[in-house]
Design a protein around this motif. Structure first.
Motif, short mmCIF file in Angstrom:
data_model
loop_
_atom_site.label_atom_id
_atom_site.label_comp_id
_atom_site.label_asym_id
_atom_site.label_seq_id
_atom_site.Cartn_x
_atom_site.Cartn_y
_atom_site.Cartn_z
N GLY A 106 0.81 -1.21 0.00
CA GLY A 106 0.00 0.00 0.00
C GLY A 106 0.84 1.25 0.00
N TRP A 107 0.19 2.32 0.44
CA TRP A 107 0.78 3.64 0.30
C TRP A 107 0.66 4.47 1.57
CZ3 TRP A 107 -3.46 2.07 -2.92
CH2 TRP A 107 -3.06 1.45 -4.11
N GLN A 108 1.72 5.23 1.83
CA GLN A 108 1.66 6.25 2.87
C GLN A 108 1.74 7.58 2.14
OE1 GLN A 108 4.30 5.76 6.19
NE2 GLN A 108 3.60 7.64 7.18
N ILE A 109 0.71 8.40 2.30
CA ILE A 109 0.60 9.58 1.46
C ILE A 109 0.59 10.86 2.30
CG2 ILE A 109 -0.56 8.40 -0.43
CD1 ILE A 109 -3.21 9.29 0.70
N PHE A 110 1.07 11.95 1.68
CA PHE A 110 1.25 13.21 2.40
C PHE A 110 0.67 14.36 1.60
CE2 PHE A 110 4.28 11.53 5.51
CZ PHE A 110 4.75 10.39 4.87
N ARG A 111 0.11 15.33 2.33
CA ARG A 111 -0.42 16.52 1.66
C ARG A 111 0.68 17.52 1.33
NH1 ARG A 111 -6.28 17.00 2.23
NH2 ARG A 111 -6.97 15.24 3.48
N SER A 112 1.82 17.38 2.04
CA SER A 112 2.98 18.19 1.67
C SER A 112 4.20 17.30 1.84
CB SER A 112 3.06 19.43 2.54
OG SER A 112 3.14 19.04 3.89
N VAL A 113 5.27 17.66 1.17
CA VAL A 113 6.47 16.81 1.19
C VAL A 113 7.01 16.73 2.62
CG1 VAL A 113 8.77 16.45 0.26
CG2 VAL A 113 6.99 17.47 -1.17
N PRO A 114 7.20 15.53 3.17
CA PRO A 114 7.65 15.42 4.56
C PRO A 114 9.09 15.89 4.72
CG PRO A 114 7.55 13.26 3.53
CD PRO A 114 6.98 14.23 2.55
N THR A 115 9.40 16.40 5.93
CA THR A 115 10.76 16.90 6.17
C THR A 115 11.74 15.74 6.23
OG1 THR A 115 10.18 16.88 8.50
CG2 THR A 115 10.13 19.02 7.38
N GLU A 116 11.31 14.66 6.84
CA GLU A 116 12.19 13.49 6.96
C GLU A 116 12.33 12.85 5.59
OE1 GLU A 116 11.83 9.76 9.96
OE2 GLU A 116 10.24 9.98 8.49
N GLU A 117 13.57 12.63 5.19
CA GLU A 117 13.80 12.09 3.86
C GLU A 117 13.16 10.71 3.69
OE1 GLU A 117 14.53 14.17 1.11
OE2 GLU A 117 15.20 12.16 0.62
N VAL A 118 13.58 9.84 4.54
CA VAL A 118 13.14 8.44 4.43
C VAL A 118 13.04 7.93 5.87
CG1 VAL A 118 14.27 6.21 4.05
CG2 VAL A 118 13.92 7.74 2.14
N PRO A 119 11.95 7.27 6.24
CA PRO A 119 11.83 6.83 7.64
C PRO A 119 12.86 5.76 8.01
CG PRO A 119 9.98 6.04 6.31
CD PRO A 119 10.79 6.91 5.42
N PHE A 120 13.14 5.64 9.29
CA PHE A 120 14.22 4.74 9.74
C PHE A 120 13.93 3.28 9.41
CE2 PHE A 120 12.50 2.38 13.32
CZ PHE A 120 11.54 3.20 13.90
N TRP A 121 12.69 2.98 9.20
CA TRP A 121 12.30 1.57 8.98
C TRP A 121 12.17 1.23 7.49
CZ3 TRP A 121 7.72 2.32 6.46
CH2 TRP A 121 7.00 3.48 6.78
N ALA A 122 12.59 2.13 6.63
CA ALA A 122 12.37 1.93 5.19
C ALA A 122 13.01 0.66 4.67
CB ALA A 122 12.87 3.14 4.41
N ASP A 123 14.17 0.30 5.20
CA ASP A 123 14.82 -0.90 4.67
C ASP A 123 14.42 -2.17 5.41
OD1 ASP A 123 18.15 -0.63 6.17
OD2 ASP A 123 16.16 -0.15 6.93
N VAL A 124 13.51 -2.04 6.36
CA VAL A 124 13.01 -3.24 7.03
C VAL A 124 11.79 -3.78 6.29
CG1 VAL A 124 12.09 -4.20 9.17
CG2 VAL A 124 13.87 -2.43 9.26
#
Lengths: 347, 343
Positions: free
Chosen positions: B94-112
């Motif tokens: 699925g998808w995690q979606i944002f109304r504006s570009v998030p400040t955090e580049e990539v969440p810490f769990w992205a490679d998990v």
């Protein structure tokens, strides 16, 4: 102007709808009728899993790639409507698995989010070394045919449960244009040595935890001959049978075992899935779709036939593009007969 | 040789997984679960059980990532096994979606999680109000099914689950050598921790089997999480709210927010409402404590405060809590004729 559509699978009903939607307002005399000996749930379309996915290799007719794209875009535009579920539509993501690296398919930009599988994803499928992940659509045959039938009925299109024995029969009965959507049985109306049945058998199971399609490929064997698992709206379709030239519409126990064992081996979680139904369908296989006009003469009048059959295992995937093409051909007939009071509406 | 007697307080996902880890850890100890509520009446039962971690402010990211990774890997193996349906664990994309570009580049769990990447423009067309998003594949751990499965495994390992509402952890002394406190919100009382506060979550469960993808908006207040038998729609985060009764206006609001993300939900059937009180207010407390009292010393390992992130980290945290509890157990054997613990 009487238009007789022969065939009530996805090709017949969608072509009927497309023609009616486009021309009814500019041709008040338009009278569209659907004749078929089989209606849902007994058509070939009803057996299909309904995943929108074209074949891996480029079609011999480049127009087919265009029709696939048009169909995908059309269905995608409906995915947000509250009707999506009653149309049998759902977005679905999943895996295409291979034993070797192969080039990306031509439809990689048609589907959504196409990418190669990561190592960890491939670890889920020990027999496969390469694969793709993408988001596509399912259009469930039965629900979609029911929806098409409703739309046609609302428009006043009449249905006749009748086995049509010949084009002549329809022509002498008053048909001005015949749309031939008879699928695998088209040869009964006009011999076509290029058309053959590609027999398929599927098992429908209850496995609601499965959210992804899994399609395996063996490039030596050919399409649909290795296991595939395609979740539908209520049930999951298990398949992997493709027998060219086999006309039997009966379920076969060996094919059942082949499907069951190979799918459970691919996806161990299926072992407890309850079997809900089993079906056989004859894919109308042809080197390319026959989508063209033919003018026939019966007695003193000309009857236009628009052939639209031979969609193999990708009828649902390509149906709307073909319906629009058939409608375009119909429009040419109207122009030639000077029946249009104004130019036909554009797409 | 006296086996240490360990009581695990709480039968939510944290309590049951900690008890299971303890029972599997060597050297052996006798584990008993003590809880006033069991599935389907725990806080965990209300959770959708998505493996998408929350961020705890006071725990190093490396630790949170370790817990998440261990949980993900553990559940991933179950999801691909024949146990998947019994355990209620399955993959979902699925998808995690944002109304504006998030400040955090990539969440810490992205490679998990699996296949993490940015959404394409074409994919974002599905969400006209949103300009940015991530696509990935993760796991859903259907809480009620999973808890029942954990209970089954515990019973098979000889771990009893005792129904008892404790007023005080001292009630378990001296019958138990170590008490592992997994009482979630109950720690306000049992650990005297006034920082633990409910974060009230209301959810809807509907039947919409055509929804095959999760959708999570921004920081996760609004979400659509499809499961095996229903789709969970959420939610709320009401700090300090204790009311377990569903609120009708809140339900309408949740439904409306979710339909904005997934219009086909308007055709959903069978709507049910649930409320759970997340044990929030502070981050995870995973800590040993020796409490001295008139009756002696109570060895406690606290393992509570997971807020809305319990399922996502439960196995990694449970392993750590079990190791901590095991190391707290007294080394000296008790007299061989010691009676079996009674409650």
């Amino acid at each position: 102007m009487r238009v007789v559509v022969i065939g009530a699978g996805v090709i017949g009903l969608s072509t009927a709808l497309c023609i009616h939607e486009r021309y009814q307002s500019v041709l008040p005399s338009l009278d569209v009728r659907v004749y078929a000996d089989r209606f849902t749930p007994l058509t070939t379309t009803d057996v299909a899993a309904g995943l929108c996915q074209a074949y891996l290799s480029d079609p011999s007719n480049p127009q087919e790639a265009h029709w696939n794209q048009q169909t995908f875009d059309y269905l995608l535009s409906h995915i947000h409507s509250p009707n999506a579920a009653s149309m049998g539509l759902a977005l679905i993501s999943g895996y295409n698995l291979f034993h070797e690296t192969i080039p990306d398919p031509s439809w990689k930009d048609t589907v959504l989010g196409f990418r190669r599988l990561t190592r960890r994803e491939l670890d889920m499928f020990p027999n496969y070394s390469y694969g793709w992940f993408n988001t596509s659509l399912i259009v469930e045959g039965r629900r979609y045919l029911e929806w098409l039938t409703k739309r046609l009925t609302e428009r006043g299109v009449k249905f006749f449960q009748q086995k049509v024995e010949s084009f002549e029969e329809m022509a002498r009965g008053g048909a001005d244009v015949i749309i031939n959507c008879t699928g695998v049985w088209a040869g009964a109306l006009q011999p076509d040595p290029l058309l053959k049945p590609g027999r398929g058998q599927i098992i429908k199971v209850d496995a609601p935890w499965m959210k992804h399609f899994i399609i395996t490929h063996d490039l030596a064997k050919g399409i649909y001959q290795t296991p595939y698992i395609i979740p539908g709206i209520q049930t999951v379709t298990l398949g992997g049978i493709f027998q060219l030239g086999n006309w039997s519409e009966a379920n076969n126990i060996q094919d059942h075992n082949t499907i069951w064992e190979s799918c459970c081996s691919l996806e161990p979680t299926l072992k407890d899935a309850k079997i809900v139904a089993e079906f056989t369908g004859l894919r109308p296989v042809r080197p390319q779709i026959r989508l063209e006009r033919e003018r026939l003469r019966f007695g003193s009048s000309n009857t236009e036939v628009i052939h639209n059959y031979g969609h193999g295992g990708y009828g649902l995937t390509i149906h709307w593009g073909c319906a629009m093409e058939a409608a375009k051909l119909f429009g040419k007939v109207l122009e030639e007969r000077k029946l249009l009071r104004m130019p036909p509406p554009h797409l | 040789m006296h086996q240490p007697q360990v009581a695990v307080v709480g039968a939510g996902v944290v309590g049951l997984s900690t008890a299971l880890c303890l029972s599997q850890l060597g050297p052996p100890c006798a584990v008993t679960v003590v809880a006033d509520k069991v599935t389907p009446h725990t806080t965990s039962d209300v959770a959708a059980g998505m493996l998408i971690p929350h961020t705890y402010p006071d725990i190093p990211i490396s630790k949170q990532k370790q817990w998440f990774r261990e949980t993900f890997d553990h559940l991933f193996a179950i999801a691909n096994s024949a146990e998947a349906e019994d355990a209620g664990v399955h993959l979902v994309s699925g998808w995690q979606i944002f109304r504006s570009v998030p400040t955090e580049e990539v969440p810490f769990w992205a490679d998990v999680v699996l296949g993490f990447r940015r959404m394409t423009e074409a994919e974002l067309k599905k969400f006209p109000q949103h300009v940015f998003g991530y696509a990935f594949t993760t796991l859903k751990c259907e809480s009620s099914t999973y808890l029942s499965w954990l209970e089954k495994r515990l019973r098979a390992s000889g771990v009893p689950i005792v129904s008892r509402r404790l007023g005080d952890l001292w009630e378990l002394h001296p019958a138990f050598d170590v008490v592992v406190n997994c009482s979630g919100l109950g720690s306000r009382q049992l650990a005297g921790d006034a920082e633990v506060l409910p974060v009230r979550g209301q959810v809807l469960r509907v039947r919409a089997p055509w929804v095959k993808h999760f959708i999570r908006e921004g920081a996760g207040l609004t979400y659509v999480y499809p499961g095996a038998s229903d789709v969970v729609l959420g939610g709320t985060r009401q700090e300090g709210a204790w009311d377990l009764r569903p609120d009708a206006q809140t339900s309408r609001d949740i439904f409306s927010r979710c339909c904005a993300l997934e219009p086909s939900l308007r055709g959903a059937a069978g709507l049910r409402e649930h409320v759970g009180l997340r044990p929030g207010g502070r981050g995870v407390r995973l800590q040993a404590e020796r409490v001295r009292g008139a009756a002696g010393t109570l060895r406690v390992v606290h393992h509570y405060g997971h807020g809305g992130g319990g399922v996502a980290v439960h196995w990694g945290a449970a392993l750590e809590a079990a190791r901590l509890a095991r190391s707290c157990a007294p080394a000296a054997p008790a007299p061989p004729a010691a009676p079996a613990p009674r409650l």
